[in-house]
Design a protein around this motif. Sequence first.
Motif, PDB file in Angstrom:
ATOM      1  N   ARG A  23      24.774  -0.579 -34.475  1.00  0.00           N
ATOM      2  CA  ARG A  23      23.983   0.097 -33.702  1.00  0.00           C
ATOM      3  C   ARG A  23      24.961   0.536 -32.467  1.00  0.00           C
ATOM      4  NH1 ARG A  23      19.775  -3.561 -34.497  1.00  0.00           N
ATOM      5  NH2 ARG A  23      20.633  -5.187 -33.305  1.00  0.00           N
ATOM      6  N   GLY A  24      25.832  -0.284 -32.276  1.00  0.00           N
ATOM      7  CA  GLY A  24      26.957   0.095 -31.186  1.00  0.00           C
ATOM      8  C   GLY A  24      27.714   1.228 -31.426  1.00  0.00           C
ATOM      9  N   GLU A  25      27.973   1.658 -32.679  1.00  0.00           N
ATOM     10  CA  GLU A  25      28.973   2.396 -33.356  1.00  0.00           C
ATOM     11  C   GLU A  25      28.164   3.864 -33.135  1.00  0.00           C
ATOM     12  OE1 GLU A  25      30.506   1.626 -37.134  1.00  0.00           O
ATOM     13  OE2 GLU A  25      31.691   0.055 -36.264  1.00  0.00           O
ATOM     14  N   GLN A  26      26.799   3.809 -33.376  1.00  0.00           N
ATOM     15  CA  GLN A  26      25.933   4.827 -33.477  1.00  0.00           C
ATOM     16  C   GLN A  26      25.640   5.168 -31.938  1.00  0.00           C
ATOM     17  OE1 GLN A  26      22.429   3.417 -35.439  1.00  0.00           O
ATOM     18  NE2 GLN A  26      23.182   3.801 -37.596  1.00  0.00           N
ATOM     19  N   ALA A  27      25.382   4.346 -31.054  1.00  0.00           N
ATOM     20  CA  ALA A  27      25.482   4.730 -29.587  1.00  0.00           C
ATOM     21  C   ALA A  27      26.684   5.504 -29.111  1.00  0.00           C
ATOM     22  CB  ALA A  27      25.023   3.413 -28.776  1.00  0.00           C
ATOM     23  N   ARG A  28      27.914   4.792 -29.559  1.00  0.00           N
ATOM     24  CA  ARG A  28      29.173   5.475 -29.206  1.00  0.00           C
ATOM     25  C   ARG A  28      29.299   6.885 -29.669  1.00  0.00           C
ATOM     26  NH1 ARG A  28      33.505   6.208 -31.937  1.00  0.00           N
ATOM     27  NH2 ARG A  28      32.922   4.968 -33.434  1.00  0.00           N
ATOM     28  N   ARG A  29      28.686   6.803 -30.894  1.00  0.00           N
ATOM     29  CA  ARG A  29      29.049   8.358 -31.540  1.00  0.00           C
ATOM     30  C   ARG A  29      28.160   9.279 -30.621  1.00  0.00           C
ATOM     31  NH1 ARG A  29      27.723   6.999 -36.709  1.00  0.00           N
ATOM     32  NH2 ARG A  29      29.553   5.773 -36.909  1.00  0.00           N
ATOM     33  N   ARG A  30      26.781   8.802 -30.332  1.00  0.00           N
ATOM     34  CA  ARG A  30      25.901   9.867 -29.714  1.00  0.00           C
ATOM     35  C   ARG A  30      26.538   9.983 -28.312  1.00  0.00           C
ATOM     36  NH1 ARG A  30      21.929   6.570 -32.078  1.00  0.00           N
ATOM     37  NH2 ARG A  30      21.827   5.004 -30.057  1.00  0.00           N
ATOM     38  N   ARG A  31      27.254   9.202 -27.744  1.00  0.00           N
ATOM     39  CA  ARG A  31      27.753   9.543 -26.384  1.00  0.00           C
ATOM     40  C   ARG A  31      28.779  10.472 -26.566  1.00  0.00           C
ATOM     41  NH1 ARG A  31      27.103   3.835 -25.903  1.00  0.00           N
ATOM     42  NH2 ARG A  31      29.438   3.641 -26.122  1.00  0.00           N
ATOM     43  N   GLU A  32      29.687  10.355 -27.513  1.00  0.00           N
ATOM     44  CA  GLU A  32      30.665  11.277 -27.690  1.00  0.00           C
ATOM     45  C   GLU A  32      30.334  12.426 -28.025  1.00  0.00           C
ATOM     46  OE1 GLU A  32      32.952   9.283 -30.858  1.00  0.00           O
ATOM     47  OE2 GLU A  32      34.037   8.054 -29.203  1.00  0.00           O
ATOM     48  N   GLU A  33      29.209  12.763 -28.865  1.00  0.00           N
ATOM     49  CA  GLU A  33      28.761  14.127 -29.479  1.00  0.00           C
ATOM     50  C   GLU A  33      28.213  14.597 -27.996  1.00  0.00           C
ATOM     51  OE1 GLU A  33      26.169  13.036 -32.335  1.00  0.00           O
ATOM     52  OE2 GLU A  33      27.819  12.918 -33.952  1.00  0.00           O
ATOM     53  N   ARG A  34      27.365  13.895 -27.203  1.00  0.00           N
ATOM     54  CA  ARG A  34      26.780  14.477 -25.934  1.00  0.00           C
ATOM     55  C   ARG A  34      27.876  15.033 -25.078  1.00  0.00           C
ATOM     56  NH1 ARG A  34      22.627  10.493 -25.380  1.00  0.00           N
ATOM     57  NH2 ARG A  34      24.174   9.064 -24.641  1.00  0.00           N
ATOM     58  N   ALA A  35      28.991  14.204 -24.918  1.00  0.00           N
ATOM     59  CA  ALA A  35      30.070  14.597 -24.059  1.00  0.00           C
ATOM     60  C   ALA A  35      30.856  15.847 -24.608  1.00  0.00           C
ATOM     61  CB  ALA A  35      31.212  13.464 -23.820  1.00  0.00           C
ATOM     62  N   ALA A  36      30.972  16.091 -25.867  1.00  0.00           N
ATOM     63  CA  ALA A  36      31.610  17.273 -26.359  1.00  0.00           C
ATOM     64  C   ALA A  36      30.410  18.463 -26.406  1.00  0.00           C
ATOM     65  CB  ALA A  36      31.861  16.757 -28.066  1.00  0.00           C
ATOM     66  N   ALA A  37      29.378  18.214 -26.466  1.00  0.00           N
ATOM     67  CA  ALA A  37      28.399  19.289 -26.097  1.00  0.00           C
ATOM     68  C   ALA A  37      28.454  19.850 -24.734  1.00  0.00           C
ATOM     69  CB  ALA A  37      26.968  18.951 -26.537  1.00  0.00           C
ATOM     70  N   GLN A  38      28.648  19.081 -23.792  1.00  0.00           N
ATOM     71  CA  GLN A  38      28.850  19.403 -22.390  1.00  0.00           C
ATOM     72  C   GLN A  38      30.088  20.049 -22.164  1.00  0.00           C
ATOM     73  OE1 GLN A  38      27.776  15.681 -20.466  1.00  0.00           O
ATOM     74  NE2 GLN A  38      25.511  15.861 -20.951  1.00  0.00           N
ATOM     75  N   THR A  39      31.108  19.886 -22.969  1.00  0.00           N
ATOM     76  CA  THR A  39      32.271  20.464 -22.525  1.00  0.00           C
ATOM     77  C   THR A  39      32.466  21.671 -23.108  1.00  0.00           C
ATOM     78  OG1 THR A  39      33.137  18.181 -22.570  1.00  0.00           O
ATOM     79  CG2 THR A  39      34.817  20.169 -22.753  1.00  0.00           C
ATOM     80  N   PRO A  40      32.675  22.794 -22.369  1.00  0.00           N
ATOM     81  CA  PRO A  40      32.956  24.172 -22.869  1.00  0.00           C
ATOM     82  C   PRO A  40      34.280  24.112 -23.696  1.00  0.00           C
ATOM     83  CG  PRO A  40      33.202  24.135 -20.486  1.00  0.00           C
ATOM     84  CD  PRO A  40      32.970  22.824 -20.900  1.00  0.00           C
ATOM     85  N   PRO A  41      33.910  25.075 -24.954  1.00  0.00           N
ATOM     86  CA  PRO A  41      34.895  25.125 -25.950  1.00  0.00           C
ATOM     87  C   PRO A  41      36.283  25.484 -25.329  1.00  0.00           C
ATOM     88  CG  PRO A  41      33.074  26.070 -26.835  1.00  0.00           C
ATOM     89  CD  PRO A  41      32.961  25.779 -25.148  1.00  0.00           C
ATOM     90  N   ASP A  42      36.371  26.226 -24.380  1.00  0.00           N
ATOM     91  CA  ASP A  42      37.665  26.791 -23.635  1.00  0.00           C
ATOM     92  C   ASP A  42      38.533  25.660 -23.165  1.00  0.00           C
ATOM     93  OD1 ASP A  42      35.888  26.672 -21.602  1.00  0.00           O
ATOM     94  OD2 ASP A  42      36.835  28.075 -20.666  1.00  0.00           O
ATOM     95  N   ARG A  43      37.600  24.381 -22.761  1.00  0.00           N
ATOM     96  CA  ARG A  43      38.473  23.209 -22.288  1.00  0.00           C
ATOM     97  C   ARG A  43      38.829  22.318 -23.170  1.00  0.00           C
ATOM     98  NH1 ARG A  43      40.742  24.074 -18.134  1.00  0.00           N
ATOM     99  NH2 ARG A  43      40.444  21.901 -17.317  1.00  0.00           N
ATOM    100  N   TRP A  44      38.615  22.345 -24.535  1.00  0.00           N
ATOM    101  CA  TRP A  44      39.044  21.377 -25.454  1.00  0.00           C
ATOM    102  C   TRP A  44      40.486  21.296 -25.597  1.00  0.00           C
ATOM    103  CZ3 TRP A  44      34.935  23.113 -29.823  1.00  0.00           C
ATOM    104  CH2 TRP A  44      33.816  22.584 -29.562  1.00  0.00           C
ATOM    105  N   THR A  45      40.975  22.156 -25.323  1.00  0.00           N
ATOM    106  CA  THR A  45      42.480  22.169 -25.493  1.00  0.00           C
ATOM    107  C   THR A  45      43.227  22.514 -24.332  1.00  0.00           C
ATOM    108  OG1 THR A  45      42.685  24.509 -26.269  1.00  0.00           O
ATOM    109  CG2 THR A  45      42.555  22.814 -27.724  1.00  0.00           C
ATOM    110  N   ALA A  46      44.437  22.120 -24.088  1.00  0.00           N
ATOM    111  CA  ALA A  46      45.178  22.341 -22.858  1.00  0.00           C
ATOM    112  C   ALA A  46      45.432  23.744 -22.837  1.00  0.00           C
ATOM    113  CB  ALA A  46      46.261  21.422 -22.796  1.00  0.00           C
ATOM    114  N   PRO A  47      45.545  24.549 -21.658  1.00  0.00           N
ATOM    115  CA  PRO A  47      46.018  25.746 -21.757  1.00  0.00           C
ATOM    116  C   PRO A  47      47.516  26.067 -21.940  1.00  0.00           C
ATOM    117  CG  PRO A  47      45.649  25.088 -19.425  1.00  0.00           C
ATOM    118  CD  PRO A  47      45.344  23.899 -20.308  1.00  0.00           C
ATOM    119  N   PRO A  48      47.896  27.035 -22.842  1.00  0.00           N
ATOM    120  CA  PRO A  48      49.370  27.250 -23.045  1.00  0.00           C
ATOM    121  C   PRO A  48      50.238  27.118 -21.820  1.00  0.00           C
ATOM    122  CG  PRO A  48      48.242  29.156 -23.622  1.00  0.00           C
ATOM    123  CD  PRO A  48      47.146  28.195 -23.054  1.00  0.00           C
ATOM    124  N   ALA A  49      51.505  26.924 -21.654  1.00  0.00           N
ATOM    125  CA  ALA A  49      52.570  26.780 -20.774  1.00  0.00           C
ATOM    126  C   ALA A  49      52.761  28.015 -20.018  1.00  0.00           C
ATOM    127  CB  ALA A  49      53.743  25.891 -21.254  1.00  0.00           C
TER     128      ALA A  49
END
Length: 136
Positions: free
Chosen positions: A60-86
């Motif tokens: 249950r703890g692992e499933q809850a953690r996975r759901r939190r991570e998926e929610r956080a990833a869904a809230q982050t726009p794809p252009d912020r998933w990686t650092a901008p080039p130098a």
Amino acid sequence: MAPQVVGVLTRRFGDFDAAEDAVQEALLDATAQWPEQGLPDNPRGRLIQVASRRMAERLRGEQARRRREERAAAQTPPDRWTAPPADDPHRTDRDERMRHRADTRGRLSRPTPHPPRPTSGAGAISSYGRRHRPGR
């Protein structure tokens, strides 16, 4: 008795490593409680029950953690998933500060070398030496 309990949990949950960990924790609890409270009527059943609850809690703890991570990833726009080039012209001072902070933390967290060991024969006997002494 422990291998039988691990087998039951592995069949029930499908994860041998987690079953083994849960049984070890249940056995530790049993060694602490059973001398004071007495041996249960069905020790194997009690170990299965306690270890099953541990595994269910862990899942249950692992499933809850996975759901939190998926929610956080869904809230982050794809252009912020990686650092901008130098050489990105839109790179901000904040990006530079974050990069510098990461560099500083990386330098500080590197392991330091161990102090030199004594070269005399007065050092500790290794575990290999203790087990494999002649005449034992």
